[in-house]
Design an enzyme around this catalytic site. Structure first.
Site, short mmCIF file in Angstrom:
data_model
loop_
_atom_site.label_atom_id
_atom_site.label_comp_id
_atom_site.label_asym_id
_atom_site.label_seq_id
_atom_site.Cartn_x
_atom_site.Cartn_y
_atom_site.Cartn_z
N GLY A 120 0.88 -1.17 0.00
CA GLY A 120 0.00 0.00 0.00
C GLY A 120 0.91 1.20 0.00
N GLU A 121 0.77 2.03 1.00
CA GLU A 121 1.65 3.20 1.15
C GLU A 121 2.16 3.19 2.59
OE1 GLU A 121 2.24 4.90 -1.68
OE2 GLU A 121 3.86 5.67 -0.42
N SER A 122 3.46 3.06 2.75
CA SER A 122 3.98 2.85 4.11
C SER A 122 3.74 4.04 5.03
CB SER A 122 5.47 2.48 4.07
OG SER A 122 6.20 3.44 3.36
N HIS A 163 4.92 -8.43 -5.00
CA HIS A 163 3.54 -8.75 -4.60
C HIS A 163 3.15 -10.17 -5.01
CE1 HIS A 163 1.94 -4.72 -3.40
NE2 HIS A 163 2.96 -4.31 -4.13
N GLU A 200 0.84 -11.93 -3.88
CA GLU A 200 -0.62 -12.10 -3.81
C GLU A 200 -1.29 -11.69 -5.13
OE1 GLU A 200 1.05 -9.64 -2.62
OE2 GLU A 200 -0.08 -7.77 -2.83
N CYS A 244 6.05 -5.44 0.10
CA CYS A 244 6.21 -4.08 -0.41
C CYS A 244 6.16 -3.04 0.72
CB CYS A 244 5.18 -3.83 -1.50
SG CYS A 244 5.76 -2.63 -2.70
N ARG A 287 12.69 3.32 0.03
CA ARG A 287 11.36 3.43 -0.57
C ARG A 287 11.44 3.92 -2.01
NH1 ARG A 287 7.66 7.29 2.03
NH2 ARG A 287 6.18 6.26 0.66
N ILE A 326 5.46 -2.96 -7.71
CA ILE A 326 4.63 -1.76 -7.84
C ILE A 326 5.21 -0.66 -6.97
CG2 ILE A 326 2.30 -0.80 -7.61
CD1 ILE A 326 1.24 -3.68 -7.87
N ARG A 327 5.79 0.30 -7.61
CA ARG A 327 6.44 1.39 -6.88
C ARG A 327 7.23 0.81 -5.69
NH1 ARG A 327 3.92 6.37 -4.05
NH2 ARG A 327 5.57 7.85 -4.37
N1 GLN Z 1 5.77 3.00 -2.55
C1 GLN Z 1 5.13 2.41 -1.41
C2 GLN Z 1 5.80 2.84 -0.12
O1 GLN Z 1 6.92 3.23 -0.12
C3 GLN Z 1 5.09 0.92 -1.49
C4 GLN Z 1 4.31 0.47 -2.69
C5 GLN Z 1 3.61 -0.83 -2.51
O2 GLN Z 1 3.39 -1.29 -1.40
N2 GLN Z 1 3.20 -1.41 -3.60
O3 GLN Z 1 5.21 2.77 0.91
#
Ligand code: GLN
Length: 184
Positions: A46-48, A166, A168, A75, A98, A130-131
């Site tokens: 997600g987004e940390s 990922h 999943e 991630c 990150r 993903i990112r």
């Molecule tokens: N870019 C996100 C972060 O630094 C991680 C991306 C992800 O969980 N797919 O939190």
């Protein structure tokens, strides 16, 4: 055996589905009381930064930071397990950066190499990044289990596992099963 899926943000339902395919029971975890009786917890991507805020607000942060509950972090979840410039649990011996591969648009899929002695001879896994963050180095008790060319993209540290990709989002249960086998 029952696994908790941290259900504050990110790819929650996909982790439930993967464990269902493995025949492992799961529940959502949103509050400290939801941890009672689980054998391990998944911290999804997600987004940390957002995950950190939500974990602190919910009261889960201090419980999980103790490192007693086995955690699979994917991630953003891997970022919080390791060590970086921001506040993290620091319970997996990795330094992690990150968004190391660029912006969302630079997300990619690439085959990753598994350590065959850890995976009964299986050597390949479809990596979905993903990112993604990047593991810069490992130390202490941490063991690399997956590589993307020369980079480490998956580690285990005791009963914890941190993956920068990922699993999943693939059809394979392999990584989830590997983590489960380590906490049984
Ligand atoms: N870019 C996100 C972060 O630094 C991680 C991306 C992800 O969980 N797919 O939190």
């Amino acid at each position: 055996m029952e696994i908790g899926i941290l259900a504050l943000q990110g790819s929650v339902s996909e982790h439930h589905m993967t464990f269902r395919r493995c025949g492992v029971a799961t529940r959502d975890v949103r509050l400290p009381k939801d941890l009672n009786g689980i054998n391990g917890l998944v911290m999804p991507g997600g987004e940390s930064t957002t995950l950190r805020k939500l974990l602190k607000n919910s009261g889960l942060w201090n419980k999980l930071k103790k490192g007693i509950i086995p955690i699979l972090g994917t991630c953003a979840g891997a970022v919080l397990l390791g060590n970086c410039d921001d506040d993290t649990f620091g319970i997996v011996d990795i330094n992690i950066l990150r968004n190391a591969y660029g912006r969302q648009i630079d997300s990619f899929e690439s085959e990753i190499a598994l350590k065959t002695d850890e995976f009964d001879g299986v050597s390949k896994f479809p990596g979905v990044f993903i990112r993604a963050p990047q593991i810069q180095n490992t130390f202490g008790k941490c063991k690399a289990i997956a590589h993307l060319e020369n980079e480490i993209v998956g580690v285990k540290h005791g009963k914890h596992m941190a993956l920068t990709f990922h699993p999943e989002l693939t059809d394979s249960n392999l990584l989830h099963e590997k983590w489960i086998s380590g906490i049984k």
